[in-house]
Motif scaffolding. Structure first.
Motif, mmCIF file in Angstrom:
data_model
loop_
_atom_site.group_PDB
_atom_site.id
_atom_site.type_symbol
_atom_site.label_atom_id
_atom_site.label_comp_id
_atom_site.label_asym_id
_atom_site.label_seq_id
_atom_site.Cartn_x
_atom_site.Cartn_y
_atom_site.Cartn_z
ATOM 1 N N MET A 1 64.052 -5.718 44.948
ATOM 2 C CA MET A 1 64.563 -7.090 44.804
ATOM 3 C C MET A 1 65.034 -7.330 43.375
ATOM 4 N N ALA A 2 64.208 -6.852 42.424
ATOM 5 C CA ALA A 2 64.528 -7.062 41.008
ATOM 6 C C ALA A 2 65.871 -6.421 40.672
ATOM 7 N N GLU A 3 66.087 -5.237 41.213
ATOM 8 C CA GLU A 3 67.339 -4.547 40.915
ATOM 9 C C GLU A 3 68.522 -5.315 41.491
ATOM 10 N N TYR A 4 68.345 -5.790 42.721
ATOM 11 C CA TYR A 4 69.399 -6.541 43.398
ATOM 12 C C TYR A 4 69.704 -7.842 42.654
ATOM 13 N N LEU A 5 68.638 -8.501 42.167
ATOM 14 C CA LEU A 5 68.826 -9.810 41.520
ATOM 15 C C LEU A 5 69.202 -9.690 40.046
ATOM 16 N N GLY A 6 69.040 -8.501 39.482
ATOM 17 C CA GLY A 6 69.316 -8.317 38.057
ATOM 18 C C GLY A 6 68.253 -8.936 37.172
ATOM 19 N N LEU A 7 67.029 -8.965 37.674
ATOM 20 C CA LEU A 7 65.902 -9.487 36.892
ATOM 21 C C LEU A 7 64.890 -8.369 36.718
ATOM 22 N N ASN A 8 63.878 -8.587 35.812
ATOM 23 C CA ASN A 8 62.842 -7.560 35.838
ATOM 24 C C ASN A 8 61.789 -7.924 36.863
ATOM 25 N N GLN A 9 60.997 -6.920 37.272
ATOM 26 C CA GLN A 9 60.142 -7.082 38.439
ATOM 27 C C GLN A 9 59.094 -8.171 38.247
ATOM 28 N N SER A 10 58.527 -8.289 37.030
ATOM 29 C CA SER A 10 57.475 -9.291 36.830
ATOM 30 C C SER A 10 58.068 -10.703 36.958
ATOM 31 N N ASN A 11 59.311 -10.832 36.512
ATOM 32 C CA ASN A 11 60.026 -12.091 36.648
ATOM 33 C C ASN A 11 60.191 -12.471 38.126
ATOM 34 N N VAL A 12 60.525 -11.476 38.925
ATOM 35 C CA VAL A 12 60.702 -11.706 40.367
ATOM 36 C C VAL A 12 59.390 -12.177 40.980
ATOM 37 N N VAL A 13 58.298 -11.491 40.635
ATOM 38 C CA VAL A 13 56.985 -11.838 41.192
ATOM 39 C C VAL A 13 56.632 -13.281 40.829
ATOM 40 N N ARG A 14 56.912 -13.639 39.544
ATOM 41 C CA ARG A 14 56.599 -14.999 39.077
ATOM 42 C C ARG A 14 57.391 -16.042 39.867
ATOM 43 N N LYS A 15 58.681 -15.772 40.064
ATOM 44 C CA LYS A 15 59.534 -16.728 40.769
ATOM 45 C C LYS A 15 59.118 -16.868 42.238
ATOM 46 N N LEU A 16 58.762 -15.758 42.863
ATOM 47 C CA LEU A 16 58.335 -15.799 44.275
ATOM 48 C C LEU A 16 57.102 -16.687 44.408
ATOM 49 N N LYS A 17 56.203 -16.534 43.421
ATOM 50 C CA LYS A 17 54.958 -17.299 43.439
ATOM 51 C C LYS A 17 55.266 -18.788 43.237
ATOM 52 N N LYS A 18 56.176 -19.048 42.278
ATOM 53 C CA LYS A 18 56.531 -20.431 41.954
ATOM 54 C C LYS A 18 57.038 -21.177 43.194
ATOM 55 N N TYR A 19 57.873 -20.502 43.973
ATOM 56 C CA TYR A 19 58.465 -21.187 45.129
ATOM 57 C C TYR A 19 57.697 -20.907 46.426
ATOM 58 N N GLY A 20 56.608 -20.174 46.312
ATOM 59 C CA GLY A 20 55.807 -19.879 47.499
ATOM 60 C C GLY A 20 56.526 -19.008 48.517
ATOM 61 N N ILE A 21 57.395 -18.096 48.023
ATOM 62 C CA ILE A 21 58.085 -17.197 48.957
ATOM 63 C C ILE A 21 57.271 -15.924 49.101
ATOM 64 N N ASN A 22 56.950 -15.594 50.343
ATOM 65 C CA ASN A 22 56.165 -14.388 50.576
ATOM 66 C C ASN A 22 57.090 -13.222 50.901
ATOM 67 N N ALA A 23 57.112 -12.271 49.989
ATOM 68 C CA ALA A 23 58.028 -11.140 50.172
ATOM 69 C C ALA A 23 57.773 -10.420 51.491
ATOM 70 N N LYS A 24 56.490 -10.266 51.855
ATOM 71 C CA LYS A 24 56.175 -9.465 53.053
ATOM 72 C C LYS A 24 56.620 -10.139 54.344
ATOM 73 N N THR A 25 56.282 -11.439 54.479
ATOM 74 C CA THR A 25 56.598 -12.102 55.760
ATOM 75 C C THR A 25 58.097 -12.212 55.968
#
Ligand SMILES: Nc1ncnc2c1ncn2[C@@H]1O[C@H](COP(=O)(O)OP(=O)(O)OP(=O)(O)O)[C@@H](O)[C@H]1O
Ligand SMILES: [Mg+2]
Length: 472
Positions: free
Chosen positions: A444-468
């Motif tokens: 996801m990080a590669e696709y979005l052009g962000l680093n991975q920890s940033n992606v994890v933080r944003k997913l948490k912020k918006y309550g998006i569950n990568a797995k589901t």
């Protein structure tokens, strides 16, 4: 004569008479004797070979690899294919000769020129691939013949075209199909024949672009026995004659050279043909269909197409709309061809919804043919059973993003949200899409052009569950 002298004469005659090239060296690889036919194979005559070592000859590229060197190294008989400086392919066999102490004192090599055989082999290969191509073409033609009921007729505009074809089919009027390349002119022409009263009769399809001008008359009108050199002894009916009682389909009619147009016009007016070299004309009853992806009226203006022929053909013209103007067909065609190619390749792939979005957004300059080829490629190349949009060519992926972007902005404007809220909304949607398409936060990080920890933080912020979301 001394016995030794006689032996020498015999040996000389043997080497001279042999069809194979014979080279004899001593145990050091120095050439002692070589056949006179050396120059034909090696480009160097025997007198300049004698006295040289095979190592020198190999270094000078006269032959490679040297079979004598191999015999001296391996101390046994060797057979090898050589390529010579004259471009010949030669099968060389080297044989060691030992003295009583077991030392090699001579190497005799025989070289047999296989170039002609090699050429034959290449010709054969070429013939085989041509055969394979013809076979697949025959299959394609058969498929097309049976494929009528399998046509996809979904959008309003293609339904209207289809109905028009069915109505026109019942009359006996000439019809010309117009439309871009790959829209389905050939399949509609066949459908028209099938829907007509001539359905049981022959349907002769002539690709006007594929017949050389010099052969046009003999191909179209046929010829009488012995009318020109190279002709069939018994004479041959032309394509028009074969279409008697049936339908003559002139495909790619815009490709016809002007002189040929004049000849064709005459036949269309008189509805009779005279074979090349013949005297009597024969009247032929056929229905004419033509097709082209060129603008015929423009060609008439430019003097490239005869106006009188244009009017004769253009009694009824049916334009098949390009695929980009009937986007509803894209989805159905995609599924139709997906199923077809799944069957063909024994696969069970399916499209991810966003992939279909991408296919619909593309404007398909090559129309149905391009779409068909694309689906075949996707079925073959997609790594997973689900065909994700990242399997699409990059330019189609871009189009899809641009398309959904502009939709998104319109939608957000309508809801009159603030820019800040809008940006968040965009961020959420983009993240959700990434979560749907990719299995790990690294991807996801590669696709979005962000680093991975940033992606994890944003997913948490918006309550998006990568797995589901990963299999949505
Ligand atoms: N409505 C349709 N449903 C299913 N397949 C279609 C449809 N229209 C076209 N095709 C397929 O698309 C391909 C191209 O069609 P066709 O050869 O008739 O196009 P064309 O207009 O004659 O193109 P060109 O101008 O390049 O000759 C064919 O394989 C045909 O079977
Ligand atoms: Mg065509």
């Amino acid at each position: 004569m001394e016995k030794l002298e006689i032996l020498e004469i015999e040996l000389d005659a043997l080497v001279r008479a042999s069809k194979d090239n014979i080279v004899i060296t001593d145990g050091e690889g120095i050439v002692l004797r070589a056949s006179p036919n050396s120059s034909a194979i090696y480009g160097t005559d025997s007198s300049s070979l004698i006295g040289k070592t095979v190592i020198e000859l190999e270094a000078e590229n006269v032959l490679s690899p040297s079979v004598t060197i191999m015999v001296l190294k391996e101390r046994k008989e060797v057979q090898v294919m050589q390529h010579t400086s004259t471009g010949r392919s030669v099968m060389a066999t080297g044989i060691p000769v030992y003295d009583e102490a077991g030392e090699i004192i001579r190497v005799i090599s025989f070289s047999h020129d296989l170039t002609e055989l090699q050429h034959l082999k290449e010709d054969y290969e070429e013939l085989r691939t041509t055969m394979e191509r013809y076979q697949s073409e025959i299959l394609e033609i058969r498929e097309k013949d049976h494929g009528l009921e399998n046509m996809v007729i979904k959008s309003k505009s293609i339904q209207r075209t289809w109905q028009l074809v069915q109505r026109v089919a019942k009359s006996d009027a000439s019809v010309v199909f117009l439309g871009e390349s790959g829209v389905g002119k050939n399949v509609f022409a066949r459908a028209l024949h099938k829907g007509s009263q001539r359905e049981k009769e022959t349907f002769i399809e002539v690709n006007c672009g594929a017949i050389p001008e010099s052969l046009f008359e003999s191909e179209m009108f046929g010829y009488e026995a012995g009318s020109f050199t190279g002709a069939n002894k018994k004479g041959k009916p032309g394509l028009i004659e074969l279409a008697d009682k049936g339908t003559l389909f002139l495909d790619e009619i815009g490709e016809l050279p002007l002189p040929v147009q004049a000849k064709l016009l005459k036949v269309l007016q008189e509805k009779e043909v005279t074979r090349v070299g013949g005297i009597k004309s024969k009247s032929i009853d056929f229905r004419l269909i033509a097709s082209t992806n060129q603008d015929l009226s423009e060609m008439v203006k430019q003097g490239k197409f005869r106006q009188d022929l244009f009017y004769r053909l253009n009694v009824i013209s049916i334009t098949i709309p390009p695929l980009r103007e009937r986007k509803e067909d894209i989805t159905m065609l995609s599924h139709y061809y997906l199923q077809k190619f799944n069957e063909k390749y024994g696969m069970s792939k399916f499209f991810h919804a966003t992939t279909i979005e991408g296919l619909v957004a593309h404007d398909w300059p090559g129309n149905v043919r391009e779409l068909q080829n694309m689906i075949e490629r996707l079925v073959i190349t997609a790594e997973t059973n689900t065909i994700y949009p990242d399997s699409l060519p990059f330019y189609i992926q871009q189009e899809r993003l641009q398309n959904t972007d502009s939709l998104l902005i319109e939608e957000l404007e309508e809801r009159s949200t603030t820019l800040r809220e809008a940006l968040e909304e965009v961020e959420i949607r983009w993240l959700k899409r990434a979560a749907r398409q990719y299995r790990t936060t690294y991807e996801m990080a590669e696709y979005l052009g962000l680093n991975q920890s940033n992606v994890v933080r944003k997913l948490k912020k918006y309550g998006i569950n990568a797995k589901t979301h990963s299999n949505a």
